[in-house]
Design a protein around this motif. Structure first.
Motif, PDB file in Angstrom:
ATOM      1  N   ALA A  21       2.598   1.623  -3.386  1.00 18.92           N
ATOM      2  CA  ALA A  21       1.663   2.041  -4.429  1.00 18.92           C
ATOM      3  C   ALA A  21       1.325   3.522  -4.296  1.00 18.92           C
ATOM      4  CB  ALA A  21       0.400   1.187  -4.362  1.00 18.92           C
ATOM      5  N   LEU A  22       1.023   3.969  -3.095  1.00 18.78           N
ATOM      6  CA  LEU A  22       0.641   5.363  -2.899  1.00 18.78           C
ATOM      7  C   LEU A  22       1.812   6.313  -3.137  1.00 18.78           C
ATOM      8  CD1 LEU A  22      -1.677   5.032   0.229  1.00 18.78           C
ATOM      9  CD2 LEU A  22      -2.344   5.381  -2.164  1.00 18.78           C
ATOM     10  N   LEU A  23       2.989   5.960  -2.654  1.00 20.85           N
ATOM     11  CA  LEU A  23       4.141   6.842  -2.840  1.00 20.85           C
ATOM     12  C   LEU A  23       4.594   6.886  -4.296  1.00 20.85           C
ATOM     13  CD1 LEU A  23       6.241   6.167   0.385  1.00 20.85           C
ATOM     14  CD2 LEU A  23       4.807   8.142  -0.150  1.00 20.85           C
ATOM     15  N   LEU A  78       0.825  -1.199   0.000  1.00 19.78           N
ATOM     16  CA  LEU A  78       0.000   0.000   0.000  1.00 19.78           C
ATOM     17  C   LEU A  78       0.865   1.256   0.000  1.00 19.78           C
ATOM     18  CD1 LEU A  78      -2.799   1.291   0.101  1.00 19.78           C
ATOM     19  CD2 LEU A  78      -2.652   1.151   2.602  1.00 19.78           C
ATOM     20  N   VAL A  79       1.867   1.283   0.852  1.00 19.55           N
ATOM     21  CA  VAL A  79       2.754   2.444   0.922  1.00 19.55           C
ATOM     22  C   VAL A  79       3.497   2.619  -0.396  1.00 19.55           C
ATOM     23  CG1 VAL A  79       4.840   3.326   2.042  1.00 19.55           C
ATOM     24  CG2 VAL A  79       2.977   2.423   3.425  1.00 19.55           C
ATOM     25  N   ALA A  93       2.639   6.388  -6.847  1.00 24.32           N
ATOM     26  CA  ALA A  93       1.594   7.141  -7.554  1.00 24.32           C
ATOM     27  C   ALA A  93       1.836   8.645  -7.387  1.00 24.32           C
ATOM     28  CB  ALA A  93       0.223   6.749  -7.029  1.00 24.32           C
ATOM     29  N   ALA A  94       2.194   9.062  -6.181  1.00 24.49           N
ATOM     30  CA  ALA A  94       2.488  10.477  -5.946  1.00 24.49           C
ATOM     31  C   ALA A  94       3.709  10.918  -6.750  1.00 24.49           C
ATOM     32  CB  ALA A  94       2.711  10.719  -4.459  1.00 24.49           C
ATOM     33  N   TRP A 131       2.678  -1.199  -6.383  1.00 27.02           N
ATOM     34  CA  TRP A 131       1.995  -2.322  -5.744  1.00 27.02           C
ATOM     35  C   TRP A 131       2.608  -3.658  -6.155  1.00 27.02           C
ATOM     36  CZ3 TRP A 131      -1.928  -2.595  -2.163  1.00 27.02           C
ATOM     37  CH2 TRP A 131      -2.493  -3.846  -1.958  1.00 27.02           C
ATOM     38  N   PHE A 163       1.052   3.663  -9.701  1.00 17.91           N
ATOM     39  CA  PHE A 163       0.422   2.981  -8.572  1.00 17.91           C
ATOM     40  C   PHE A 163       0.611   1.467  -8.700  1.00 17.91           C
ATOM     41  CE2 PHE A 163      -3.136   0.821  -6.570  1.00 17.91           C
ATOM     42  CZ  PHE A 163      -3.220   1.440  -5.334  1.00 17.91           C
ATOM     43  N   THR A 182      -0.166   8.325 -13.222  1.00 18.50           N
ATOM     44  CA  THR A 182      -0.359   8.048 -11.798  1.00 18.50           C
ATOM     45  C   THR A 182      -0.883   6.632 -11.588  1.00 18.50           C
ATOM     46  OG1 THR A 182      -0.782  10.382 -11.363  1.00 18.50           O
ATOM     47  CG2 THR A 182      -1.565   8.815  -9.721  1.00 18.50           C
TER      48      THR A 182
END
Length: 146
Positions: A10-12, A7-8, A14-15, A50, A46, A42
């Protein structure tokens, strides 16, 4: 299997993909129609975070730097390929290609044509430095919450 590290990651990523896409958009000519450029990149970033980075968490911190850099290269290649593919589809709908082989070759020609924008030192530096930092963060999360 969903984990905190995935999760971390994927989110980082994506950012990071969003931020670098905005940097690249600023370097493109003003008449260039970018459409969903940042949003598409993005989403790709992501999934790279992931699938590729998140599952490798728990290795070593040196390995984290390596898979962070590899993820950055994957982001560039997949995003460039899919953006070129989209442009090829648009051109093929306007009947600009004589046969399917010419259209497929055009994907790689478009990627090469757009390459100089990606070689900007600020874009490369941001992408590589950000990916290495994210790799280290994901490794820390993978060890902490495993």
């Amino acid at each position: 299997m969903p984990t905190a590290a995935r999760l971390v990651a994927a989110l980082l990523f994506a950012a990071l993909g969003w931020y670098v896409s905005e940097m690249v958009k600023a370097l493109l000519p003003p008449e260039e129609n970018v459409g969903w450029f940042s949003e598409a990149n993005t989403i790709i970033s992501f999934f790279i975070g992931w699938v590729f980075v998140g599952k490798r968490a728990g290795d070593t911190y040196a390995g984290a730097l390596g898979y962070g850099i590899t993820a950055a290269l994957l982001m560039v290649l997949w995003c460039a390929f899919l953006q070129a593919f989209y442009e090829m589809i648009e051109k093929s709908l306007r009947k600009q290609y004589d046969d399917p082989v010419e259209a497929v070759v055009a994907i790689f020609e478009i990627m090469i044509e757009r390459g100089p924008v990606l070689i900007n030192p600020f874009v490369v530096g941001t992408l590589l430095f950000g990916a290495m930092i994210i790799g280290l963060i994901v490794e820390w999360v993978g060890r902490r919450f495993a």
